[in-house]
Design an enzyme around this catalytic site. Structure first.
Site, PDB file in Angstrom:
ATOM      1  N   SER A   1       0.838  -1.196   0.000  1.00 53.21           N
ATOM      2  CA  SER A   1       0.000   0.000   0.000  1.00 53.21           C
ATOM      3  C   SER A   1       0.882   1.259   0.000  1.00 53.21           C
ATOM      4  CB  SER A   1      -0.965  -0.053   1.191  1.00 53.21           C
ATOM      5  OG  SER A   1      -2.055   0.802   1.025  1.00 53.21           O
TER       6      SER A   1
ATOM      7  N   ASP B   1      -9.768  -6.642  -3.567  1.00 49.64           N
ATOM      8  CA  ASP B   1      -9.275  -5.391  -2.981  1.00 49.64           C
ATOM      9  C   ASP B   1     -10.223  -4.246  -3.336  1.00 49.64           C
ATOM     10  OD1 ASP B   1      -7.838  -3.111  -2.204  1.00 49.64           O
ATOM     11  OD2 ASP B   1      -5.909  -4.025  -2.702  1.00 49.64           O
TER      12      ASP B   1
ATOM     13  N   HIS C   1      -7.355  -6.248   0.662  1.00 44.85           N
ATOM     14  CA  HIS C   1      -6.212  -5.347   0.557  1.00 44.85           C
ATOM     15  C   HIS C   1      -4.982  -5.856   1.319  1.00 44.85           C
ATOM     16  CE1 HIS C   1      -4.478  -1.453  -0.420  1.00 44.85           C
ATOM     17  NE2 HIS C   1      -4.174  -1.242   0.845  1.00 44.85           N
TER      18      HIS C   1
END
Length: 244
Positions: free
Chosen positions: A70, A196, A224
């Site tokens: 991320s 996700d 995610h």
């Protein structure tokens, strides 16, 4: 002995989030799990992605396999392009070169969504963090486990940490790594959850197509944070990539 392994976590959390994964990795690996600036036990660093990367560099070994998740993936991309001596291989989890939409980049969250999220964080940071955890777990077959792990490893948004966390959200809103992707020549493996809800799989597909040495693996029924819901599978992929 294999090259060292560096794990860079995502926004609002701490390096403790990697525990499900590191317990599955071979004991002969030398693993580094730094906290991002202003997260966990790390002091805050400046206002730009470069400032954050520069704060990390002194503690990173040379020639590492760098895993970024991320926001950590944004930093890993930056390091690969601007400090290539630190990055021999790159593995990106739930990555996107740009987190918000533009006219020529639809594979991201709407600008208004992240703007509202940032405003909400300024008013009620703890509630906003809980909401963010829920979004990361959404769609994952192990949703409860993911939520519990992420919640337990949040960086508290107290008066000391909130400014740095707010800066991290701004970096997510403003960073666009698309111009530098073609410069990243290291081997790159992308790992993405099929469900996700924050970063569409299409963003990882774009990276796989535009990175000179990129390859994508999609984990079905994962959200995610696939390294939390499927740590053994992720560890197998990482170790295969390191020793390839």
């Amino acid at each position: 002995m294999s090259a060292p392994l560096v794990l860079l976590h995502g926004w609002g959390l701490s390096s403790a989030v990697w525990a499900p994964l590191t317990t599955q990795l071979s004991s002969d690996l030398t693993i580094h799990t730094p906290d991002l600036p202003g997260h966990g036990a790390a002091p805050a660093a400046g206002e730009t992605l470069t400032d954050w990367a520069d704060a990390l560099i002194p503690a990173l070994p040379d020639g590492a396999t760098v895993v970024g998740w991320s926001l950590g993936a944004q930093l890993a991309l930056h390091l690969a392009a601007h400090a290539p001596h630190k990055v021999a291989r790159l593995l990106l989890i739930a990555a996107s070169p740009r987190f918000v939409q533009t006219d020529n980049w639809p594979t991201a969250i709407p600008v208004d969504t992240l703007t509202e999220f940032r405003q909400s964080f300024d008013l009620d940071p703890a509630a906003t963090q809980r909401r963010f955890v829920a979004l990361q777990a959404l769609g994952d077959a192990a949703r409860r486990e993911v939520s519990a792990t992420l919640t337990a490893t949040l960086t508290p948004a107290d008066a000391n940490r909130q400014p740095a966390l707010a800066t991290g959200l701004r970096l997510l809103a403003e960073t666009d790594q698309r111009p530098l992707v073609s410069r990243i020549t290291q081997p790159v493996r992308l790992l993405h959850g099929s469900e996700d809800k924050l970063m569409p799989v299409a963003a990882a597909e774009w990276l796989a197509d535009h990175l000179p040495n990129g390859r994508l693996s999609v984990f079905q029924h994962s959200g995610h944070a696939p390294f939390v819901s499927r740590p053994a599978d992720c560890a197998t992929l990482i170790e295969s990539f390191i020793r390839d």
